[in-house]
Design an enzyme around this catalytic site. Structure first.
Site, PDB file in Angstrom:
ATOM      1  N   ARG A 114      -4.886   2.427  -6.320  1.00 10.57           N
ATOM      2  CA  ARG A 114      -6.122   3.232  -6.255  1.00 10.57           C
ATOM      3  C   ARG A 114      -6.742   3.364  -7.643  1.00 10.57           C
ATOM      4  O   ARG A 114      -7.952   3.230  -7.825  1.00 10.57           O
ATOM      5  CB  ARG A 114      -5.799   4.611  -5.657  1.00 10.57           C
ATOM      6  CG  ARG A 114      -6.997   5.483  -5.382  1.00 10.57           C
ATOM      7  CD  ARG A 114      -6.667   6.602  -4.405  1.00 10.57           C
ATOM      8  NE  ARG A 114      -6.308   6.075  -3.106  1.00 10.57           N
ATOM      9  CZ  ARG A 114      -5.045   5.987  -2.651  1.00 10.57           C
ATOM     10  NH1 ARG A 114      -4.029   6.432  -3.362  1.00 10.57           N
ATOM     11  NH2 ARG A 114      -4.794   5.467  -1.474  1.00 10.57           N
ATOM     12  N   LYS A 140       2.246   7.171 -11.098  1.00  7.54           N
ATOM     13  CA  LYS A 140       1.395   6.604 -10.049  1.00  7.54           C
ATOM     14  C   LYS A 140      -0.065   6.625 -10.488  1.00  7.54           C
ATOM     15  O   LYS A 140      -0.793   5.647 -10.322  1.00  7.54           O
ATOM     16  CB  LYS A 140       1.583   7.362  -8.729  1.00  7.54           C
ATOM     17  CG  LYS A 140       0.786   6.731  -7.588  1.00  7.54           C
ATOM     18  CD  LYS A 140       0.960   7.422  -6.259  1.00  7.54           C
ATOM     19  CE  LYS A 140       0.148   6.689  -5.182  1.00  7.54           C
ATOM     20  NZ  LYS A 140      -0.095   7.449  -3.980  1.00  7.54           N
ATOM     21  N   ASN A 157      -8.584  13.098   2.934  1.00  8.24           N
ATOM     22  CA  ASN A 157      -7.214  13.134   2.404  1.00  8.24           C
ATOM     23  C   ASN A 157      -7.225  13.785   1.024  1.00  8.24           C
ATOM     24  O   ASN A 157      -7.640  13.176   0.039  1.00  8.24           O
ATOM     25  CB  ASN A 157      -6.691  11.686   2.333  1.00  8.24           C
ATOM     26  CG  ASN A 157      -5.264  11.606   1.839  1.00  8.24           C
ATOM     27  OD1 ASN A 157      -4.772  12.525   1.184  1.00  8.24           O
ATOM     28  ND2 ASN A 157      -4.593  10.510   2.151  1.00  8.24           N
ATOM     29  N   LYS A 177      -5.600  11.822  -1.908  1.00  2.00           N
ATOM     30  CA  LYS A 177      -6.410  10.739  -2.501  1.00  2.00           C
ATOM     31  C   LYS A 177      -7.431  11.325  -3.476  1.00  2.00           C
ATOM     32  O   LYS A 177      -7.628  10.803  -4.577  1.00  2.00           O
ATOM     33  CB  LYS A 177      -7.196  10.004  -1.407  1.00  2.00           C
ATOM     34  CG  LYS A 177      -6.437   8.947  -0.671  1.00  2.00           C
ATOM     35  CD  LYS A 177      -7.407   8.183   0.221  1.00  2.00           C
ATOM     36  CE  LYS A 177      -6.721   7.165   1.079  1.00  2.00           C
ATOM     37  NZ  LYS A 177      -7.643   6.453   1.959  1.00  2.00           N
ATOM     38  N   PHE A 188       2.167  10.628  -1.056  1.00  2.00           N
ATOM     39  CA  PHE A 188       1.913  10.723   0.380  1.00  2.00           C
ATOM     40  C   PHE A 188       2.159   9.342   0.999  1.00  2.00           C
ATOM     41  O   PHE A 188       2.468   8.378   0.296  1.00  2.00           O
ATOM     42  CB  PHE A 188       0.473  11.206   0.653  1.00  2.00           C
ATOM     43  CG  PHE A 188      -0.586  10.242   0.221  1.00  2.00           C
ATOM     44  CD1 PHE A 188      -1.010  10.189  -1.098  1.00  2.00           C
ATOM     45  CD2 PHE A 188      -1.160   9.361   1.134  1.00  2.00           C
ATOM     46  CE1 PHE A 188      -1.982   9.276  -1.499  1.00  2.00           C
ATOM     47  CE2 PHE A 188      -2.144   8.454   0.745  1.00  2.00           C
ATOM     48  CZ  PHE A 188      -2.555   8.415  -0.584  1.00  2.00           C
ATOM     49  N   GLY A 189       1.980   9.262   2.312  1.00  2.04           N
ATOM     50  CA  GLY A 189       2.109   7.964   2.978  1.00  2.04           C
ATOM     51  C   GLY A 189       3.475   7.344   2.726  1.00  2.04           C
ATOM     52  O   GLY A 189       4.515   7.975   2.872  1.00  2.04           O
ATOM     53  N   TYR A 190       3.452   6.082   2.303  1.00  2.00           N
ATOM     54  CA  TYR A 190       4.684   5.320   2.105  1.00  2.00           C
ATOM     55  C   TYR A 190       5.242   5.464   0.680  1.00  2.00           C
ATOM     56  O   TYR A 190       6.162   4.725   0.302  1.00  2.00           O
ATOM     57  CB  TYR A 190       4.424   3.828   2.379  1.00  2.00           C
ATOM     58  CG  TYR A 190       4.009   3.527   3.809  1.00  2.00           C
ATOM     59  CD1 TYR A 190       4.947   3.187   4.782  1.00  2.00           C
ATOM     60  CD2 TYR A 190       2.671   3.587   4.191  1.00  2.00           C
ATOM     61  CE1 TYR A 190       4.568   2.909   6.091  1.00  2.00           C
ATOM     62  CE2 TYR A 190       2.271   3.310   5.498  1.00  2.00           C
ATOM     63  CZ  TYR A 190       3.233   2.975   6.438  1.00  2.00           C
ATOM     64  OH  TYR A 190       2.856   2.707   7.740  1.00  2.00           O
ATOM     65  N   ASP A 191       4.723   6.386  -0.118  1.00  2.00           N
ATOM     66  CA  ASP A 191       5.182   6.526  -1.509  1.00  2.00           C
ATOM     67  C   ASP A 191       6.706   6.665  -1.639  1.00  2.00           C
ATOM     68  O   ASP A 191       7.298   6.054  -2.540  1.00  2.00           O
ATOM     69  CB  ASP A 191       4.487   7.711  -2.188  1.00  2.00           C
ATOM     70  CG  ASP A 191       3.079   7.361  -2.660  1.00  2.00           C
ATOM     71  OD1 ASP A 191       2.771   6.151  -2.791  1.00  2.00           O
ATOM     72  OD2 ASP A 191       2.282   8.286  -2.900  1.00  2.00           O
ATOM     73  N   ASP A 250     -10.124   2.442   1.330  1.00  2.00           N
ATOM     74  CA  ASP A 250      -9.218   2.146   2.424  1.00  2.00           C
ATOM     75  C   ASP A 250      -8.044   1.398   1.816  1.00  2.00           C
ATOM     76  O   ASP A 250      -8.238   0.466   1.031  1.00  2.00           O
ATOM     77  CB  ASP A 250      -9.903   1.338   3.534  1.00  2.00           C
ATOM     78  CG  ASP A 250      -9.209   1.573   4.868  1.00  2.00           C
ATOM     79  OD1 ASP A 250      -9.101   2.749   5.276  1.00  2.00           O
ATOM     80  OD2 ASP A 250      -8.760   0.605   5.502  1.00  2.00           O
TER      81      ASP A 250
HETATM   82  P1  IMP Z   1      -6.326   5.035   4.557  1.00  2.00           P
HETATM   83  O1  IMP Z   1      -6.778   4.460   5.858  1.00  2.00           O
HETATM   84  O2  IMP Z   1      -6.866   4.368   3.358  1.00  2.00           O
HETATM   85  O3  IMP Z   1      -6.523   6.528   4.483  1.00  2.00           O
HETATM   86  O4  IMP Z   1      -4.751   4.855   4.424  1.00  2.00           O
HETATM   87  C1  IMP Z   1      -3.977   4.300   5.434  1.00  2.00           C
HETATM   88  C2  IMP Z   1      -2.516   4.638   5.224  1.00  2.00           C
HETATM   89  O5  IMP Z   1      -2.005   3.857   4.170  1.00  2.00           O
HETATM   90  C3  IMP Z   1      -2.186   6.073   4.867  1.00  2.00           C
HETATM   91  O6  IMP Z   1      -2.053   6.886   5.994  1.00  2.00           O
HETATM   92  C4  IMP Z   1      -0.864   5.915   4.190  1.00  2.00           C
HETATM   93  O7  IMP Z   1       0.153   5.810   5.134  1.00  2.00           O
HETATM   94  C5  IMP Z   1      -1.012   4.569   3.499  1.00  2.00           C
HETATM   95  N1  IMP Z   1      -1.434   4.747   2.100  1.00  2.00           N
HETATM   96  C6  IMP Z   1      -2.674   4.637   1.596  1.00  2.00           C
HETATM   97  N2  IMP Z   1      -2.667   4.856   0.273  1.00  2.00           N
HETATM   98  C7  IMP Z   1      -1.388   5.134  -0.042  1.00  2.00           C
HETATM   99  C8  IMP Z   1      -0.735   5.475  -1.256  1.00  2.00           C
HETATM  100  O8  IMP Z   1      -1.341   5.585  -2.339  1.00  2.00           O
HETATM  101  N3  IMP Z   1       0.588   5.676  -1.183  1.00  2.00           N
HETATM  102  C9  IMP Z   1       1.296   5.578  -0.024  1.00  2.00           C
HETATM  103  N4  IMP Z   1       0.741   5.282   1.133  1.00  2.00           N
HETATM  104  C10 IMP Z   1      -0.593   5.062   1.124  1.00  2.00           C
END
Ligand code: IMP
Length: 194
Positions: free
Chosen positions: A179, A173, A11, A14, A150-153, A70
Site C-alpha cells: 500500500r 509495514k 476500512n 487502510k 488486518f487481513g492476512y497480516d 484494492d
Molecule cells: P480490499 O478489497 O482491498 O479491501 O481487500 C481485500 C482483502 O485483502 C482484505 O479483506 C484483506 O483480507 C486483504 N488485504 C488487503 N490489504 C491487506 C493488507 O495490507 N494486509 C493483509 N491483508 C490485506
C-alpha cells in the site's frame, strides 16, 4: 493550501496506514467522514476494476480528487489466488480468521511464496483516471502469528524478515508495504501535476 484526497474505503486500518505516510499538504477524507456508510459492490474481476469502481463511486458524489485501493494476497502455488477474492476467500460474511484458516488448509505441502499487491485508482477532478501499483514479496507462515495489522497480516512474512506483519512493529509495514509503495507512486504523480 490543503489538497483533499477523498478515500473510498470503509476500512479504518487502510485509512490509518495511508494517513501515516501522507505528507503535507495532502489530507485524507474517508467515506464515513462524508456520511456514506453503504457497501460499494466490488463487481470487478481485477484489482484495477474494483479500485476504479470504488473511486468512481465517490467521484460521482464529490467531483473531487478521489482515490481507492484494492488489494489482495497472491500465492504463487495457488496460481495467484486468492487475489481479487482475498476478502471473501472463505465465503461471506468476510472474516479475517476464517480466511487465514482456509488458506492454511489449501497450503498444506505447497511452497509458501506469496506477495501482497495493491492497486490504487485515482480519479482527478477533470475525470481522468490513473492507476498506481505496489507489491511486496514474502512467504506464508505455517500458522497465524501476531495481532498487528488486518487481513492476512498475521500469515505474511515479508522478504528479509522472520516475523509476520502481525508480529512486526506496524512501522515496518508502513515503511515498505504494498500500500505504501502504491501511495508513494501516486504522490509522485500528483506532485508533478501541481
Ligand atoms: P480490499 O478489497 O482491498 O479491501 O481487500 C481485500 C482483502 O485483502 C482484505 O479483506 C484483506 O483480507 C486483504 N488485504 C488487503 N490489504 C491487506 C493488507 O495490507 N494486509 C493483509 N491483508 C490485506
Amino acid at each position: 493550501m490543503k489538497q483533499t484526497l477523498y478515500f473510498a474505503s470503509g476500512n479504518p486500518a487502510k485509512a490509518a496506514e495511508i494517513r501515516a505516510v501522507l505528507p503535507e499538504p495532502f489530507e485524507l477524507v474517508t467515506l464515513a467522514e462524508l456520511g456514506y456508510f453503504e457497501e460499494i459492490e466490488e463487481t470487478g474481476t481485477t484489482l484495477e476494476e474494483n479500485a476504479f469502481i470504488k473511486a468512481n463511486f465517490l467521484y460521482k458524489r464529490t467531483g473531487g480528487l478521489c482515490i481507492a485501493d484494492d488489494s489482495g494476497l497472491e500465492v504463487a502455488a495457488l496460481g495467484g489466488r486468492p487475489g481479487v477474492l482475498s476478502a471473501r476467500f472463505a465465503g461471506t460474511p468476510t472474516d479475517d480468521t476464517s480466511n487465514m484458516v482456509f488458506l492454511l488448509k489449501q497450503m498444506e505441502g505447497l511452497p509458501r511464496e506469496a506477495r501482497f499487491r495493491t492497486v490504487i485508482a485515482c480519479v482527478l477532478p477533470d475525470s481522468t483516471r490513473h492507476f498506481f501499483e505496489g507489491v511486496i514479496a514474502g512467504q506464508l507462515a505455517e500458522c497465524i502469528r501476531g495481532h498487528f495489522g488486518f487481513g492476512y497480516d498475521p500469515l505474511f512474512i515479508p522478504e528479509g524478515f522472520d516475523q509476520t506483519f502481525g508480529e512486526l512493529d506496524p512501522a515496518v509495514k508502513r515503511s515498505k508495504s504494498h500500500r505504501t509503495m502504491a501511495i508513494r507512486a501516486m504522490l509522485q504523480f500528483l506532485t508533478r501535476q501541481q
